[in-house]
Design an enzyme around this catalytic site. Structure first.
Site, PDB file in Angstrom:
ATOM      1  N   CYS A 179       0.923  -1.555  -0.045  1.00 21.84           N
ATOM      2  CA  CYS A 179       0.229   0.000  -0.108  1.00 21.84           C
ATOM      3  C   CYS A 179       0.813   1.432   0.405  1.00 21.84           C
ATOM      4  O   CYS A 179       0.536   2.687  -0.212  1.00 21.84           O
ATOM      5  CB  CYS A 179      -0.997  -0.327   1.147  1.00 21.84           C
ATOM      6  SG  CYS A 179      -2.040  -1.197   1.088  1.00 21.84           S
ATOM      7  N   ALA A 229      -7.376 -21.076   2.606  1.00 24.42           N
ATOM      8  CA  ALA A 229      -7.206 -20.153   1.417  1.00 24.42           C
ATOM      9  C   ALA A 229      -7.482 -18.768   2.431  1.00 24.42           C
ATOM     10  O   ALA A 229      -8.211 -18.260   3.211  1.00 24.42           O
ATOM     11  CB  ALA A 229      -6.983 -19.940   0.429  1.00 24.42           C
ATOM     12  N   ASP A 240      -6.481 -11.138  -1.012  1.00 35.21           N
ATOM     13  CA  ASP A 240      -7.010 -11.428  -2.224  1.00 35.21           C
ATOM     14  C   ASP A 240      -7.415 -11.980  -2.923  1.00 35.21           C
ATOM     15  O   ASP A 240      -7.782 -12.595  -3.590  1.00 35.21           O
ATOM     16  CB  ASP A 240      -5.907 -10.805  -2.959  1.00 35.21           C
ATOM     17  CG  ASP A 240      -5.286  -8.654  -1.611  1.00 35.21           C
ATOM     18  OD1 ASP A 240      -5.949  -9.049  -1.480  1.00 35.21           O
ATOM     19  OD2 ASP A 240      -4.944  -8.861  -2.627  1.00 35.21           O
ATOM     20  N   TYR A 298     -14.865  15.006  22.758  1.00 40.28           N
ATOM     21  CA  TYR A 298     -14.707  15.762  22.703  1.00 40.28           C
ATOM     22  C   TYR A 298     -14.345  17.455  23.743  1.00 40.28           C
ATOM     23  O   TYR A 298     -14.250  17.184  24.988  1.00 40.28           O
ATOM     24  CB  TYR A 298     -16.761  16.668  22.575  1.00 40.28           C
ATOM     25  CG  TYR A 298     -17.137  17.853  22.650  1.00 40.28           C
ATOM     26  CD1 TYR A 298     -16.472  18.653  21.377  1.00 40.28           C
ATOM     27  CD2 TYR A 298     -17.603  18.719  24.600  1.00 40.28           C
ATOM     28  CE1 TYR A 298     -15.938  20.135  22.297  1.00 40.28           C
ATOM     29  CE2 TYR A 298     -16.950  19.686  24.421  1.00 40.28           C
ATOM     30  CZ  TYR A 298     -16.974  20.838  23.260  1.00 40.28           C
ATOM     31  OH  TYR A 298     -16.769  22.497  23.182  1.00 40.28           O
TER      32      TYR A 298
END
Length: 548
Positions: free
Chosen positions: A42, A275, A278, A421
């Site tokens: 990537c 397996a 991809d 916050y």
């Protein structure tokens, strides 16, 4: 126990490391046909663009380091070429020497990955045409740029890799064009959200050729179905296919795409053969249907699960929902779950809405609004998917929404999330909370919506009232034809101008003020509809269409 793993990148490397952590006494052999194992594919576009300066930073482990830490027998330049499931043998070829040999196994994990699709076009094998899968591909592209000094690059395919490569080729000093057969970039986005991506590309000098295809590649140009482009460098990024042809005579079950069929324990139909990654068919987490979603995160999880199952642990893979994010110059683009096309294909009766909100308190300096789209099931209210484009805070909100989907949240559950916050980081009502509030208003009938695609068909014959409640200063920059301007804060003073017996369609910049206007008029008995996404989204889509 002896375990052989075919494929040494995401899924295979994760499985190998997990196996060693679980079984110190196991013999583990990791085969990789390339030169590198456990590398960050990537990160390849960012190496080409110069963000990642050293090639060594892309490798998380080397064969030597893998052995030193895990005592795993790593064999690079070694590819699987077949399986004998009866004899429990893997047929292996040493790519460097051509030697072929067999290796026995007690358990076998297949993680061969997926290869870039090479379309059957004239010129795809010319020396200035590249695909990107592994470190050597990235190095070839980087060397070609340095050696040949190309000026014009054409990226064929507008998916995640194509868009990331377009940015990095631009950063490397090239003029870049993207050619995409679809009408928009990034298939996981809907066209309305992709319009934000198109605008970002154009702002940064990347030319887009959408709804267009490549007919041929020549020495210095790319011939399109409609036109031609100068090209000294061409990157083909039209998708990937499972790298499983070598398994076709083994009896292993594959689907029409070539993906290996596995169960939730990553087991194939062959005994003791697993397996991952991809190369496998996954289950779409949201729809439950078979899917092909090649992503690094799921591949790593699947490798871990296969290792657990081999070691008799009760682990299961529960499906892939397709959470992904990419950087495009200063924008972040993220999605998870279903988009509208996928929801329609699954036969789901869904609803949607849009928000345009700042990532932190608006009084704290530096905040820029992000565009958010959410989908939910009208019947069950289950959150189905989300898409966000913005400059900051995108990853945080998308991770929250992805988590909500994973745990089966209803869209209205977003209202009750207690999120961090402080003014530099968020708002007391976070954008995720606000998405829930808007959806709740729609579901409970407090707000009725219409969408940008509905605007041009609205009646202009007086049978409906069309209102623009932006300020006078805002309307000077453009208005939607047929809409009458009445600023929100003056609305109550002009009720006599609005007939009560006709529906009222209202818009503002983003949809917030027009919602308030709808609530005001509803209180006086009017039938009101709010433009989801507001003037901003409507104008963005019109501008995007004008560039086609």
């Amino acid at each position: 126990m002896k375990i052989v793993i075919v494929g040494g990148v995401a899924g295979g490397a994760s499985a190998a490391a997990r196996l060693r952590r679980l079984r110190e006494d196991a013999e583990i052999i990791l085969l990789e046909r390339g030169d590198y194992v456990s590398f960050a594919n990537c990160g390849l576009p960012y190496y080409i663009g110069g963000v990642i300066r050293e090639k060594s930073n892309l490798t998380l482990q080397t064969p030597h380091s893998f052995y030193q830490r895990f005592r795993i027998d790593v064999r690079v330049q070694s590819e699987g070429i077949g399986i004998d499931p009866k004899m429990k043998l893997v047929h292996i070829r040493n790519i460097m020497t051509g030697e072929e040999y067999n290796e026995s196994y007690d358990a076998l994990i297949l993680s061969p990955g997926a290869s870039p699709i090479l379309p059957p076009l004239p010129g795809v094998k010319l020396p200035h045409v590249f695909t990107l899968r592994a470190i050597p591909d990235a190095q070839q592209i980087k060397d070609f740029i340095r050696r040949s000094q190309p000026k014009n690059a054409v990226v064929v395919g507008g998916g995640y890799i194509g868009v990331e490569m377009a940015e990095n080729l631009k950063e490397a000093g090239l003029h870049v064009s993207i050619v995409e057969l679809s009408d928009h970039l990034i298939a996981s986005l809907d066209a309305d959200m992709a319009a934000e991506v198109h605008a970002a590309c154009r702002e940064n000098g990347i030319d887009l050729y959408l709804s267009n295809g490549v007919k041929a590649i020549e020495e210095n140009k790319v011939v399109l179905a409609n036109g031609a482009l100068p090209a000294d460098l061409v990157l083909l990024s039209v998708g990937v296919r499972p790298d499983t042809d070598w398994l076709k005579d083994t009896g292993i079950s594959r689907n029409k795409r070539g993906s290996i069929v596995v169960n939730e324990r990553m087991q194939t139909n062959l005994p003791d053969v697993y397996a991952v990654g991809d190369a496998v068919e996954v289950t779409n987490f949201v729809t439950g249907a078979p899917a092909f979603l090649p992503l690094a995160g799921p591949a790593n999880k699947q490798g871990r699960i296969a290792a657990d199952v081999i070691c008799s642990l009760p682990d299961r893979y529960n499906g892939t929902q397709g959470s992904a994010i990419l950087k495009l110059f200063d924008r972040s683009i993220a999605s998870t779950g279903l988009n509208e096309r996928a929801a329609k294909d699954a036969g789901i009766n869904y609803d949607k809405t849009y928000l345009f909100l700042a990532p932190h308190a608006t009084y704290y300096p530096g905040g820029t609004n992000m565009s958010i789209k959410i989908l939910w099931d009208k019947k069950t209210l289950r959150l189905l998917g989300a898409q966000i484009v913005g400059l900051e805070g995108v990853d945080k909100r998308m991770d929250v929404l992805a988590t909500a989907i994973r745990f089966g949240a209803r869209v209205t559950d977003l209202t009750s999330l207690e999120l961090c916050y402080a003014p530099p980081f968020g708002s007391a009502k976070d954008p995720v909370n606000m998405a829930g509030f808007v959806a709740e208003n729609i579901i409970t009938g407090k707000m009725k919506q219409f969408f940008p695609e509905d605007v041009d068909a609205l009646p202009r014959d007086g049978s409906a009232t069309l209102l623009d409640v932006r300020t006078e200063q805002e309307t000077k920059h453009g208005m939607i034809d047929g809409f009458t301007p009445i600023p929100l804060d003056e609305l109550r003073d002009h009720l006599e101008k609005i007939p009560k017996d006709k529906p009222v369609y209202i818009h503002c910049l983003s949809g917030l003020r027009s919602y308030i206007a709808c609530r005001i008029l509803s209180g006086y008995g009017y039938d009101c509809y709010n433009l989801a996404g507001g003037w901003r989204l409507y104008r963005l889509l019109k501008e995007d269409a004008a560039h086609r």
